[in-house]
Design a protein around this motif. Structure first.
Motif, PDB file in Angstrom:
ATOM      1  N   ARG A 161       5.643   7.488  -5.585  1.00  0.00           N
ATOM      2  CA  ARG A 161       4.442   6.708  -5.862  1.00  0.00           C
ATOM      3  C   ARG A 161       4.740   5.735  -7.005  1.00  0.00           C
ATOM      4  O   ARG A 161       5.256   6.125  -8.048  1.00  0.00           O
ATOM      5  CB  ARG A 161       3.286   7.634  -6.231  1.00  0.00           C
ATOM      6  CG  ARG A 161       1.936   6.943  -6.343  1.00  0.00           C
ATOM      7  CD  ARG A 161       0.819   7.963  -6.406  1.00  0.00           C
ATOM      8  NE  ARG A 161      -0.480   7.317  -6.518  1.00  0.00           N
ATOM      9  CZ  ARG A 161      -1.104   7.070  -7.652  1.00  0.00           C
ATOM     10  NH1 ARG A 161      -0.528   7.446  -8.809  1.00  0.00           N
ATOM     11  NH2 ARG A 161      -2.268   6.470  -7.682  1.00  0.00           N
TER      12      ARG A 161
ATOM     13  N   GLU B 222       0.820  -1.214   0.000  1.00  0.00           N
ATOM     14  CA  GLU B 222       0.000   0.000   0.000  1.00  0.00           C
ATOM     15  C   GLU B 222       0.857   1.268   0.000  1.00  0.00           C
ATOM     16  O   GLU B 222       0.466   2.294  -0.556  1.00  0.00           O
ATOM     17  CB  GLU B 222      -0.931  -0.007   1.215  1.00  0.00           C
ATOM     18  CG  GLU B 222      -2.057  -1.036   1.150  1.00  0.00           C
ATOM     19  CD  GLU B 222      -1.629  -2.432   1.563  1.00  0.00           C
ATOM     20  OE1 GLU B 222      -2.474  -3.335   1.577  1.00  0.00           O
ATOM     21  OE2 GLU B 222      -0.423  -2.624   1.868  1.00  0.00           O
TER      22      GLU B 222
ATOM     23  N   TYR C 189       1.670   2.302  -3.463  1.00  0.00           N
ATOM     24  CA  TYR C 189       0.554   2.962  -4.141  1.00  0.00           C
ATOM     25  C   TYR C 189       0.443   4.432  -3.711  1.00  0.00           C
ATOM     26  O   TYR C 189       0.157   5.310  -4.527  1.00  0.00           O
ATOM     27  CB  TYR C 189      -0.756   2.251  -3.827  1.00  0.00           C
ATOM     28  CG  TYR C 189      -1.069   1.094  -4.739  1.00  0.00           C
ATOM     29  CD1 TYR C 189      -1.996   1.216  -5.769  1.00  0.00           C
ATOM     30  CD2 TYR C 189      -0.443  -0.133  -4.580  1.00  0.00           C
ATOM     31  CE1 TYR C 189      -2.291   0.157  -6.607  1.00  0.00           C
ATOM     32  CE2 TYR C 189      -0.732  -1.204  -5.411  1.00  0.00           C
ATOM     33  CZ  TYR C 189      -1.656  -1.050  -6.426  1.00  0.00           C
ATOM     34  OH  TYR C 189      -1.932  -2.109  -7.258  1.00  0.00           O
ATOM     35  N   ARG C 190       0.672   4.672  -2.408  1.00  0.00           N
ATOM     36  CA  ARG C 190       0.464   6.031  -1.891  1.00  0.00           C
ATOM     37  C   ARG C 190       1.676   6.928  -2.102  1.00  0.00           C
ATOM     38  O   ARG C 190       1.538   8.127  -2.353  1.00  0.00           O
ATOM     39  CB  ARG C 190       0.142   5.957  -0.394  1.00  0.00           C
ATOM     40  CG  ARG C 190      -1.208   5.362  -0.064  1.00  0.00           C
ATOM     41  CD  ARG C 190      -1.504   5.535   1.404  1.00  0.00           C
ATOM     42  NE  ARG C 190      -0.579   4.774   2.236  1.00  0.00           N
ATOM     43  CZ  ARG C 190      -0.855   3.574   2.743  1.00  0.00           C
ATOM     44  NH1 ARG C 190      -2.008   2.998   2.480  1.00  0.00           N
ATOM     45  NH2 ARG C 190       0.028   2.948   3.499  1.00  0.00           N
TER      46      ARG C 190
ATOM     47  N   GLU D 171      -5.999   0.123  -3.086  1.00  0.00           N
ATOM     48  CA  GLU D 171      -6.503   1.477  -2.889  1.00  0.00           C
ATOM     49  C   GLU D 171      -7.946   1.489  -2.398  1.00  0.00           C
ATOM     50  O   GLU D 171      -8.561   2.548  -2.324  1.00  0.00           O
ATOM     51  CB  GLU D 171      -6.394   2.262  -4.199  1.00  0.00           C
ATOM     52  CG  GLU D 171      -4.966   2.464  -4.656  1.00  0.00           C
ATOM     53  CD  GLU D 171      -4.861   3.235  -5.954  1.00  0.00           C
ATOM     54  OE1 GLU D 171      -4.275   4.328  -5.950  1.00  0.00           O
ATOM     55  OE2 GLU D 171      -5.382   2.740  -6.970  1.00  0.00           O
TER      56      GLU D 171
END
Length: 318
Positions: free
Chosen positions: A179, A143, A146-147, A247
């Motif tokens: 990212r 995660e 992704y962020r 997400e």
């Protein structure tokens, strides 16, 4: 993966000193060198001996390995060394095993690829000597990739104390993760390596990114996969189902006639990038158990509805 006992491979005791380790390595390297040895497994044994020496001859790598060894002796299964957000930090030097050195999965699980030799110990810059570059392997959550954003990581750095012993010291750093950062990608932190000398600048710290094992998702490059359990009627008739993504949940249309192993693509839902990867839901059919007479009757009705169905047709004639 299985634990590797580097001390046993070299035939030395846990308390062996540098000279004992060096003598053992030279003896075994001569014995198993592929150019001279007649033994069938000489090449594999030579590689194993070289890998063991790469770790045990270096006080920092040896300290990290010994910590994993102690956990293994206590009966714990081998896994990547513990730490809040990463592994161990090492200098860029090491035994030069050549471009063909291919460390085992066990070696890379502890040290990462970044611990291979990285050139000179120091570089001169202006009026002083530039500090050495350091290398480390850090674990992040999928995660986080992704962020992106700034994250605090903790590295464990083996250092020599005043008595010549090796101690583990924690080092906390604020790191800007781009990212879409990929597994195996290296991030350079300028000036965070070894200190300079005679007024020279500090070296750099190179972080090799690795993902923690995820309970749901698997990563392949920029593409991400997960298993999607479906009831037989959902796979046969089609359905709209809620599925997870790194997400957040989304709706997925399952086409009628989907079979086990089919990959349903969510375009652009993989790791961010240019272009972004895709997210794949891999269909898995979950068979309900006939726990009562009504359920058994339903299965009998299904059998009667498909009188010519042969699930083993592909095996005929093999």
């Amino acid at each position: 993966m299985d634990f590797k006992d580097y001390y046993r491979i070299l035939g030395v005791d846990r308390g062996a000193d540098e000279e004992d380790i060096k003598r053992a390595y030279r003896k075994l390297a001569r014995k198993y060198h592929p150019d001279v040895s007649k033994e069938a497994d000489a090449e594999a044994r030579f590689k194993e001996v070289a890998e063991a020496y790469e770790v045990l001859k270096d006080p920092q790598k040896r300290a990290a390995y010994d910590e994993v060894f102690r956990r293994w002796e206590r009966g714990e299964s081998f896994h990547v060394p513990p730490g809040t957000d990463g592994g161990y930090e090492f200098r860029g030097e090491g035994v030069d095993l050549g471009e063909d050195f291919d460390p085992s999965e066990f070696f890379e699980a502890i040290f990462g690829r970044a611990t291979r030799r990285r050139g000179a110990h120091f570089r001169r810059s202006g009026g002083g000597v530039r500090g050495e570059d350091h290398h480390a392997r850090v674990l992040i959550d999928l995660e986080d990739a992704y962020r992106g954003g700034v994250h605090t990581i903790t590295l464990r750095m083996p250092v020599l104390d005043e008595h010549g012993g090796v101690q583990m010291r924690e080092r906390r750093l604020e790191v800007a993760l781009p990212r879409g950062v990929r597994e195996g990608q290296h991030l350079r932190l300028a000036g965070q390596g070894g200190p300079g000398y005679d007024g020279g600048p500090a070296g750099d710290l190179y972080l090799e990114v690795a993902f923690r094992p995820h309970p749901v998702f698997r990563v392949d490059g920029r593409d991400v996969y997960f298993d999607l359990p479906l009831a037989p009627w959902e796979a046969a008739l089609g359905a709209q189902v809620d599925v997870p993504t790194p997400e957040g949940p989304v709706k997925l249309s399952v086409p009628a006639g989907s079979h086990g192993g089919r990959k349903l693509r969510l375009k652009g839902k993989g790791l961010p990038g240019e272009p972004a990867g895709d997210l794949y839901a891999v269909v898995s059919i979950v068979q309900p158990q006939p726990l009562n007479e009504q359920a058994r009757q339903a299965y009998r009705a299904l059998e009667a509805a498909f009188p010519g169905f042969d699930p083993r047709a592909a095996l005929r004639g093999i």
